[in-house]
Motif scaffolding. Structure first.
Motif, short mmCIF file in Angstrom:
data_model
loop_
_atom_site.label_atom_id
_atom_site.label_comp_id
_atom_site.label_asym_id
_atom_site.label_seq_id
_atom_site.Cartn_x
_atom_site.Cartn_y
_atom_site.Cartn_z
N GLY A 134 -5.95 11.08 3.67
CA GLY A 134 -6.92 11.58 4.63
C GLY A 134 -6.38 11.61 6.04
N ALA A 135 -5.67 10.55 6.45
CA ALA A 135 -5.15 10.50 7.82
C ALA A 135 -4.07 11.55 8.04
CB ALA A 135 -4.58 9.10 8.09
N ALA A 136 -3.18 11.73 7.05
CA ALA A 136 -2.13 12.75 7.19
C ALA A 136 -2.76 14.15 7.26
CB ALA A 136 -1.17 12.66 6.01
N THR A 137 -3.77 14.38 6.45
CA THR A 137 -4.46 15.68 6.49
C THR A 137 -5.14 15.91 7.83
OG1 THR A 137 -4.87 15.52 4.11
CG2 THR A 137 -6.21 17.09 5.34
N LEU A 138 -5.81 14.89 8.32
CA LEU A 138 -6.53 15.01 9.61
C LEU A 138 -5.55 15.28 10.76
CD1 LEU A 138 -9.38 14.87 10.75
CD2 LEU A 138 -9.01 12.43 11.17
N LEU A 139 -4.40 14.64 10.71
CA LEU A 139 -3.38 14.85 11.75
C LEU A 139 -2.91 16.30 11.77
CD1 LEU A 139 -1.47 13.58 13.89
CD2 LEU A 139 0.15 13.14 12.02
N VAL A 140 -2.65 16.86 10.60
CA VAL A 140 -2.17 18.24 10.52
C VAL A 140 -3.29 19.22 10.87
CG1 VAL A 140 -1.24 20.01 8.96
CG2 VAL A 140 -0.35 17.67 8.89
N VAL A 141 -4.52 18.91 10.47
CA VAL A 141 -5.65 19.76 10.85
C VAL A 141 -5.77 19.84 12.37
CG1 VAL A 141 -8.19 19.85 10.87
CG2 VAL A 141 -6.97 19.46 8.73
N HIS A 142 -5.58 18.70 13.03
CA HIS A 142 -5.62 18.67 14.49
C HIS A 142 -4.45 19.45 15.09
CE1 HIS A 142 -6.27 17.17 18.54
NE2 HIS A 142 -5.02 16.70 18.56
N ALA A 143 -3.26 19.27 14.52
CA ALA A 143 -2.08 19.97 15.03
C ALA A 143 -2.20 21.48 14.84
CB ALA A 143 -0.83 19.46 14.34
N VAL B 147 5.69 13.58 6.00
CA VAL B 147 6.24 12.42 6.72
C VAL B 147 5.13 11.44 7.08
CG1 VAL B 147 7.33 11.68 8.88
CG2 VAL B 147 8.28 13.60 7.60
N ALA B 148 4.00 11.98 7.56
CA ALA B 148 2.88 11.12 7.91
C ALA B 148 2.34 10.39 6.68
CB ALA B 148 1.77 11.94 8.56
N PHE B 149 2.24 11.11 5.57
CA PHE B 149 1.73 10.51 4.33
C PHE B 149 2.64 9.39 3.84
CE2 PHE B 149 1.64 10.93 -0.45
CZ PHE B 149 0.50 10.16 -0.62
N VAL B 150 3.93 9.66 3.79
CA VAL B 150 4.88 8.65 3.30
C VAL B 150 4.93 7.45 4.23
CG1 VAL B 150 7.32 8.21 2.79
CG2 VAL B 150 6.27 10.35 2.04
N PHE B 151 4.93 7.72 5.54
CA PHE B 151 4.99 6.62 6.51
C PHE B 151 3.78 5.70 6.38
CE2 PHE B 151 3.63 5.02 10.70
CZ PHE B 151 4.69 4.17 10.97
N LEU B 152 2.60 6.29 6.25
CA LEU B 152 1.39 5.48 6.14
C LEU B 152 1.41 4.64 4.86
CD1 LEU B 152 -1.20 8.13 7.35
CD2 LEU B 152 -0.60 6.00 8.51
N MET B 153 1.92 5.20 3.76
CA MET B 153 2.01 4.41 2.53
C MET B 153 3.01 3.27 2.69
SD MET B 153 1.63 6.71 -0.87
CE MET B 153 3.24 7.45 -0.68
N MET B 154 4.11 3.54 3.37
CA MET B 154 5.14 2.52 3.54
C MET B 154 4.66 1.33 4.36
SD MET B 154 8.57 4.83 4.13
CE MET B 154 9.57 3.39 4.49
N ILE B 155 3.73 1.55 5.28
CA ILE B 155 3.24 0.44 6.09
C ILE B 155 2.01 -0.22 5.47
CG2 ILE B 155 4.17 1.42 8.22
CD1 ILE B 155 1.37 2.32 8.97
N GLY B 156 1.67 0.20 4.25
CA GLY B 156 0.63 -0.49 3.50
C GLY B 156 -0.76 0.11 3.56
N VAL B 157 -0.90 1.32 4.12
CA VAL B 157 -2.20 1.97 4.14
C VAL B 157 -2.54 2.42 2.72
CG1 VAL B 157 -3.53 3.93 5.05
CG2 VAL B 157 -1.88 2.74 6.51
N PRO B 158 -3.75 2.15 2.22
CA PRO B 158 -4.12 2.63 0.88
C PRO B 158 -3.91 4.13 0.73
CG PRO B 158 -5.79 1.11 1.71
CD PRO B 158 -4.84 1.36 2.84
N ILE B 159 -3.55 4.55 -0.48
CA ILE B 159 -3.16 5.94 -0.70
C ILE B 159 -4.24 6.92 -0.27
CG2 ILE B 159 -2.62 7.63 -2.49
CD1 ILE B 159 -1.10 5.47 -3.97
N ALA B 160 -5.49 6.62 -0.61
CA ALA B 160 -6.58 7.54 -0.27
C ALA B 160 -6.66 7.75 1.23
CB ALA B 160 -7.90 6.98 -0.80
N TYR B 161 -6.57 6.66 2.00
CA TYR B 161 -6.68 6.79 3.45
C TYR B 161 -5.42 7.42 4.04
CZ TYR B 161 -10.56 3.65 2.56
OH TYR B 161 -11.71 3.10 2.06
N ALA B 162 -4.26 7.17 3.41
CA ALA B 162 -3.04 7.82 3.86
C ALA B 162 -3.14 9.33 3.69
CB ALA B 162 -1.83 7.28 3.10
#
Length: 434
Positions: free
Chosen positions: A34-43, A17-32
């Protein structure tokens, strides 16, 4: 507070969900990724060192070094005058037929693909010459851009192919075997596209160049393009003969590009060398970031056993390998509309490769299908990397070029089905040369 809230959410769901949401708002795929991975690593409460370690490990690969060198070699040969001579030679062969400019574009893309390994780079090199020529011949900006962008898809089919290298690294599949397997599908794709372009030009009433070149003209064009045509012979011949590995071949390609551009054609000056290096660094920097962050993303997928779950779901649908491969091909075409090719390969290979191998599908055959379906992703908005390159050269809109490319996309889909149903089109050459 955030950790407590995240703890109540299924982590696999959160990742996607985090990955798809970030792509939908225009975040480049690579950073989407990384950010989704970092969020789950934290969780998950995992150590913070997980991200740098897995990112580094994903990019710490000797075969992966071939990608920047092949990209650099392609730009060297473009700025060194090799691509223009390849176009002239192609025109001397088939420029006189109906729709000759389009056919020349496809044939020149085949020649240049054996040097660059990149779809957008092939579009840029050949399209810069042929798109204006097609517009002057009456093709129109949109159709001219569509032909060039479709021809550029051969850039990832004819070896050396950067997506094949990435797939070989991720799936632990022989890169040399993939290169050999891509020859027949790549040439078949080129021949099929020339036939489709001829038919479309026939319907549109677009003539050929009107000039039939005699043997003397063809010979002069061949002599002029000889050193350009020799590049794939040296690079691929060395790989297939076992003289050097694909990674070593990429360095040979750079050395040859420097030699041909400076000593033979003498068009590669310091300014052009700088521009070639600059473009290569930009492209390869993007690839490296994507490979690294996608590696961390993929490690989480493996940790949560997502590949096993998806594999079990697919196998429950059907045990027939043809049905599964056609379904996966359709999935890959859809995914390719919004996800960059290398990201698609890195993320989906660990998920899908174990599924198809259980059904008896050869990993090399699956790799070819993965690359062919990725071709179509180069031609479909909102991503459509080839379309955006051709659109800028042709000075037309993305809407117009997207409509013009539809018949050519249909041709590629037909070809994909044929390659799925006839695995020997991909496999007979590697088996013959084993």
């Amino acid at each position: 507070m955030l950790a407590d809230w995240l703890a109540g959410i299924d982590l696999t769901t959160l990742l996607f969900v985090a990955f798809v949401f970030l792509m939908m708002i225009g975040v480049p795929i690579a950073y989407a990724l990384g950010a989704a991975t970092l969020l789950v690593v934290h969780a998950q409460g995992m150590p913070g060192v997980f991200m740098p370690q897995t990112t580094y490990n994903a990019t710490d690969s000797f075969p992966l070094m071939a990608v920047p060198f092949f990209v650099f070699a392609g730009y060297l040969m473009e700025f060194g005058g090799l691509s223009r001579r390849l176009v002239n030679f192609a025109e001397s062969l088939i420029g006189h037929i109906r729709g000759g400019h389009g056919a020349v574009t496809i044939l020149a893309c085949i020649f240049f693909s054996a040097i660059s390994g990149s779809g957008p780079a092939t579009v840029a090199a050949v399209g810069a010459i042929m798109i204006p020529a097609m517009i002057r011949a009456g093709y129109g900006p949109a159709f001219s851009g569509a032909v060039a962008s479709t021809g550029g898809t051969i850039g990832i089919m004819i070896p050396p192919s950067n997506p094949m290298i990435i797939y070989g690294v991720v799936g632990n599949v022989s890169i040399t075997g993939l290169f050999i397997a891509g020859i027949v599908p790549g040439l078949l794709t080129g021949a099929f596209l020339i036939l489709v372009v001829w038919w479309l030009c026939l319907r549109r009433g677009i003539p050929g160049t009107g000039k039939r070149h005699g043997p003397a003209d063809i010979w002069r064009a061949f002599v002029s393009a000889f050193w350009a045509l020799l590049a794939p012979v040296i690079v691929l011949g060395g790989i297939y003969a076992g003289v050097f590995t694909p990674t070593e071949a990429s360095v040979v390609a750079v050395a040859y590009g420097l030699f041909a551009g400076t000593a033979i054609y003498r068009e590669l000056n310091w300014e052009r060398l700088y521009r070639a290096a600059l473009f290569a660094v930009v492209v390869c920097g993007t690839v490296t970031i994507m490979v690294g962050l996608a590696g961390a993303f993929g490690r989480l997928l493996t940790t949560f056993q997502v590949p096993q779950q998806i594999g079990a779901f697919i196998l429950d649908l059907s045990g027939n390998w043809i049905v599964v491969m056609l379904a996966i091909s359709a999935l890959l075409i859809v995914v390719g509309t919004f996800m960059e090719t290398l990201a698609t390969i890195i993320i989906l290979t660990p998920i899908l490769l174990p599924v198809v191998t259980k059904l008896g599908v050869d990993p090399i055959h699956f790799g070819i299908i993965l690359v062919v379906t990725s071709e179509i992703g180069f031609l479909t908005p909102p991503l459509g990397a080839n379309l955006f390159v051709a659109m800028q050269i042709a000075r037309t809109s993305i809407e117009a070029i997207s409509r013009a490319v539809l018949p050519l996309i249909l041709a590629l889909i037909v070809l994909t089905v044929a390659l799925v149903l006839l695995p020997e089109l991909s496999l007979f050459l590697p088996r013959l040369l084993q």
